[in-house]
Design a protein around this motif. Sequence first.
Motif, mmCIF file in Angstrom:
data_model
loop_
_atom_site.group_PDB
_atom_site.id
_atom_site.type_symbol
_atom_site.label_atom_id
_atom_site.label_comp_id
_atom_site.label_asym_id
_atom_site.label_seq_id
_atom_site.Cartn_x
_atom_site.Cartn_y
_atom_site.Cartn_z
ATOM 1 N N ASN A 1 14.003 6.244 23.959
ATOM 2 C CA ASN A 1 14.921 5.333 22.733
ATOM 3 C C ASN A 1 14.612 3.913 22.855
ATOM 4 N N VAL A 2 14.560 3.251 23.685
ATOM 5 C CA VAL A 2 14.380 1.849 23.689
ATOM 6 C C VAL A 2 13.276 1.479 22.975
ATOM 7 N N LYS A 3 12.105 2.212 23.274
ATOM 8 C CA LYS A 3 10.536 2.141 22.720
ATOM 9 C C LYS A 3 10.827 2.269 21.285
ATOM 10 N N GLN A 4 11.591 3.329 20.608
ATOM 11 C CA GLN A 4 11.566 3.798 19.414
ATOM 12 C C GLN A 4 12.342 2.668 18.540
ATOM 13 N N HIS A 5 13.268 1.999 19.122
ATOM 14 C CA HIS A 5 14.145 1.250 18.429
ATOM 15 C C HIS A 5 13.769 -0.314 18.404
ATOM 16 N N ILE A 6 13.115 -0.787 19.514
ATOM 17 C CA ILE A 6 12.986 -2.240 19.952
ATOM 18 C C ILE A 6 11.573 -2.595 19.031
ATOM 19 N N ARG A 7 11.546 -3.858 18.429
ATOM 20 C CA ARG A 7 10.463 -4.370 17.618
ATOM 21 C C ARG A 7 9.511 -4.993 18.620
ATOM 22 N N ASP A 8 8.381 -5.322 18.110
ATOM 23 C CA ASP A 8 7.374 -5.913 18.905
ATOM 24 C C ASP A 8 7.635 -7.421 19.306
ATOM 25 N N ASN A 9 8.569 -7.980 18.642
ATOM 26 C CA ASN A 9 8.706 -9.363 18.734
ATOM 27 C C ASN A 9 10.010 -9.535 19.680
ATOM 28 N N ILE A 10 10.302 -8.406 20.362
ATOM 29 C CA ILE A 10 11.443 -8.592 21.332
ATOM 30 C C ILE A 10 10.851 -8.307 22.635
ATOM 31 N N SER A 11 11.278 -9.251 23.908
ATOM 32 C CA SER A 11 10.831 -8.721 25.200
ATOM 33 C C SER A 11 12.150 -8.623 25.860
ATOM 34 N N LEU A 12 12.045 -7.450 26.687
ATOM 35 C CA LEU A 12 13.075 -6.605 27.259
ATOM 36 C C LEU A 12 12.683 -7.179 29.183
ATOM 37 N N PHE A 13 13.629 -8.118 29.532
ATOM 38 C CA PHE A 13 13.486 -8.386 30.837
ATOM 39 C C PHE A 13 14.579 -7.644 31.878
ATOM 40 N N SER A 14 14.575 -7.108 33.087
ATOM 41 C CA SER A 14 15.305 -6.537 33.975
ATOM 42 C C SER A 14 15.666 -6.919 35.149
ATOM 43 N N LEU A 15 16.794 -7.186 35.754
ATOM 44 C CA LEU A 15 16.914 -7.568 36.863
ATOM 45 C C LEU A 15 17.696 -6.478 37.702
ATOM 46 N N GLY A 16 17.348 -5.744 38.606
ATOM 47 C CA GLY A 16 17.918 -4.888 39.316
ATOM 48 C C GLY A 16 18.561 -5.233 40.580
ATOM 49 N N ILE A 17 20.019 -5.065 40.769
ATOM 50 C CA ILE A 17 20.711 -5.521 41.831
ATOM 51 C C ILE A 17 21.195 -4.621 43.070
ATOM 52 N N GLY A 18 20.957 -4.851 44.362
ATOM 53 C CA GLY A 18 21.207 -3.823 45.150
ATOM 54 C C GLY A 18 20.316 -2.847 45.765
ATOM 55 N N PHE A 19 21.132 -1.879 46.515
ATOM 56 C CA PHE A 19 20.146 -0.862 47.131
ATOM 57 C C PHE A 19 19.919 0.391 46.438
ATOM 58 N N ASP A 20 20.844 0.604 45.274
ATOM 59 C CA ASP A 20 20.994 2.010 44.775
ATOM 60 C C ASP A 20 20.103 2.247 43.569
ATOM 61 N N VAL A 21 19.731 0.737 42.909
ATOM 62 C CA VAL A 21 19.132 0.913 41.694
ATOM 63 C C VAL A 21 17.695 1.252 41.548
ATOM 64 N N ASP A 22 17.500 2.003 40.494
ATOM 65 C CA ASP A 22 16.152 2.516 40.456
ATOM 66 C C ASP A 22 15.166 1.472 39.709
ATOM 67 N N TYR A 23 14.541 0.924 40.718
ATOM 68 C CA TYR A 23 13.861 -0.537 40.280
ATOM 69 C C TYR A 23 12.567 0.223 39.541
ATOM 70 N N ASP A 24 12.086 1.285 39.950
ATOM 71 C CA ASP A 24 10.923 1.688 39.205
ATOM 72 C C ASP A 24 11.070 1.840 37.903
ATOM 73 N N PHE A 25 12.028 2.515 37.316
ATOM 74 C CA PHE A 25 12.724 2.704 35.897
ATOM 75 C C PHE A 25 12.788 1.673 35.382
ATOM 76 N N LEU A 26 13.504 0.404 35.987
ATOM 77 C CA LEU A 26 13.444 -0.856 35.368
ATOM 78 C C LEU A 26 12.226 -1.448 34.934
ATOM 79 N N LYS A 27 11.376 -1.274 36.049
ATOM 80 C CA LYS A 27 9.942 -2.073 35.967
ATOM 81 C C LYS A 27 9.167 -1.298 34.745
ATOM 82 N N ARG A 28 9.117 0.062 34.545
ATOM 83 C CA ARG A 28 8.724 0.557 33.457
ATOM 84 C C ARG A 28 9.311 0.260 32.181
#
Length: 900
Positions: free
Chosen positions: A437-464
């Motif tokens: 969904n994100v890939k489909q709607h986001i434009r090429d001039n937008i950068s997405l940065f993610s900060l995962g907090i804590g032990f339960d977050v799926d960091y691999d997902f945020l990284k992808r």
Amino acid sequence: MNRLMCLLICFFVFETQGFEIPTNGLPEFAEYGDLVELAPGKFQFVPENRRYQRSVFGESGEVMEEADQVTLYSYKVQSTITSRMANTIIQTKLVNNSPQPQNVVFDVQIPKGAFISNFSMTVDGTTFTSSIREKTVGRALYSQARAKGKTTGLVRSRALDMENFQTEVNILPGAKVQFELHYQEVKWRKLGSYEHRLHLQPGRLAKHLEVDVWVIEPQGIRFLHVPDTFDGHFDGVPVISKGQQKAHVSFKPSVARQRKCSNCSETAVDGELVVMYDVNREEKAGELEVFNGYFVHFFAPENLDPIPKNILFVIDVSGSMWGIKMKQTVEAMKTILDDLRAEDQFSVIDFNHNVRTWRNDLVSATRTQVTDAKKYIEKIQPSGGTNINEALLRAIFILNEANNLGLLDPESVSLIILVSDGDPTVGELKLSKIQKNVKQHIRDNISLFSLGIGFDVDYDFLKRLSNENRGIAQRIYGNQDTSSQLKKFYNQVSTPLLRNVQFNYPHMSVSDVTQNSFHNYFGGSEIVVAGKFNPDKLEQLQSIITATSANTELVLETLAQMDDLEDFLSKDKHADPNFTKKLWAYLTINQLLAERSLAPTAASKRKITKTILQMSLDHHILTPLTTMVIENEAGDERMLADSPPQDHSCCSVENDPHFIIYLPKNEKNICFNIDSEPGKILNLVSDPESGILVNGELIGAKKPKNEKLRTYFGKLGFYFQREDVKVEISTETITLSQGSRTSVLSWSDTAHIINHRVLVSVKKEQTVTITLDKDMSFSVLLHRVWKKHPVNVDFLGIYVPPTNKFSPKAHGLIGQFMHEPKIRIFNERPGKDPEKPEASMEVKGHTLIVTRGLQKDYRTDRVFGTDVSCWFVHNSGKGFIDGHYKDYFVPQLYSFLKRS
């Protein structure tokens, strides 16, 4: 299959040159006996930094301290940094002066992303060396000659940027052991400087403790300093020698300075030695270095005006953010908002199960708007679930709409910064669908940065999610300073200076160019380009860089004089002449691994995989496709450094509870869940003939999630009938009983207890290992959660190694698989979920429908777990286990299973 040898996570490896180490007899060891100062008497628990101490039962059953006779003769660390390419060697020498065999542990923290290039050890005159092999070849060699009494592995640390390399060997009285580890890393420029961190953890006083760091930078060293990271204890110990292009840092505390206090026997050397520096950039923005058929191009312009930015802060305010995490996030956001410039535009989105916006449109970062946004953030009260999909789509819509209406400065850049501590629980739950969904709607001039907090977050997902959309992700743990980490992350990614940076190398045959950079250039960081080239007898390599700054188009030209660098490097014995080749390999392997994880088709993934494998072997790099074999000269004792799980447990059990059964003859993992209720006791292993019993009591979550109450093991009971020893492990205590004698240990301590043939080892807040006669061991992992978590509770996981020590009558949910059943998996086909294919499995006279999926193995990564691919059997394992799962209920924690 007799032992659980090592638990490992993938790393990268390069070849490197070592420094000289005396090995012929090591006579120096004899001089170190006077350094061990242990008070005699009783001592129930082992202090955390006294790693080799053992405790035993006295005649009356109490725990007594044994004299710690494993002594550390030397602890040496050497790092050489050549044009940001760092080579580090860590070497220790120890001797067992006690009359008893001792376990010796070599435990080293290294930076995440470092390449382990070599490991060797000498145990009482026998030397073990390492080599890189294709994974199946390495595992085959290992299975032919497993080393006894020795393990090695790479495991993830809970530290933010560190991994652990661990080796454990059992040495005889009087034996000497030497460990040596080599690793390499590239220094990335962040916030205007490079940091080289060495985690020093000798664990005890060392007669010789030496740390040397050499920095060789042809571009010139602008500044270098060593911050105080030991609370003033080593004031004046680091010695810095700095020239125009070279520097040396020496850290050599005497035994007296190592002591925590004047009469202490414990070492104060337990932390990081940090060297910070930057290179000269006054004359030109880039540095082009050419050597041995490879080039590396560093580009970090300064004194440019920041480009205006359009920024959406997307903040998770679900219930799990309640407390200190939310408080620190609010404080950090207030500071971040104050840093916005007047020409920037911004808005704030906060989300739980609902999505709210502070402003539905971007607004200018005026003082009034910033003040109002800060007031809005201060009133946030965390509660509810997590709707990541809707929050990100709302942020993308706001930026896209502003662009469509012509409200964005053509010279500006657009950023989304996501801050979250958990998986989606509301709305779209499928991670692959959120990515799509994100890939489909986001434009090429937008950068997405993610900060995962804590032990339960799926960091691999945020990284992808970030990698796919021109950004990066970072993780911080809940026990760290969320506020400072969030501000540091924002400072790293929020100051774009250049757009559309392009590198050209005219008139040259340049190939295999790899570039490490973001979609935009961010202030304080650095773009690094590396590649191969054919000089065609030319004397210089030319580069032309084009980019867009805030006000103008830039064209920057750089020339590299081929002979100058060679002449410079040849005059310094510490310089690495292969730094350009190593840096190119580092960038290329990492880029290929990222491309492999995002490959759109199976064919393209296979092609990338083939390239990675060949490069890994050519450059001696440990990747997910290769393994490091560590063996003696005769080749009859081997260890393996591999990506997990390389030496499978027969079986493991985690939350819900999830069972992972490894079938070695079929080389398959089979998984199933048991859906039961709190209070029930499940038999895991019941072997009345050998007198071994393992049972687990279930506890429940605090409340249902998605209308289902999750269950966990809250208590485990081990009974060794012949020894009359019972071990009860809960999330609070470990109790060992024999007849009327009882010893109680806490998870907050490290301790070892021996009672007859049973050894119980507790590693503080991590694991309990129960070993019977050195031939059979069980591992129990403690999983702690936030005490105020609205749903989750502390629980235990259990891992049972493969062994032939059970009798043919062994049974139980796990015990029945000690004798492997015949299975056949066939007719693999697409499932209802495109990412989870189905297949048919023949086992025990049944034909079952099984689903391919992932389960978590927490041995190497206790926080996030490692994904294990397996075939999942539905309906609580029906058809795979004997009978029905309710047949495995027992009335008491130490009841054997009664079979009809």
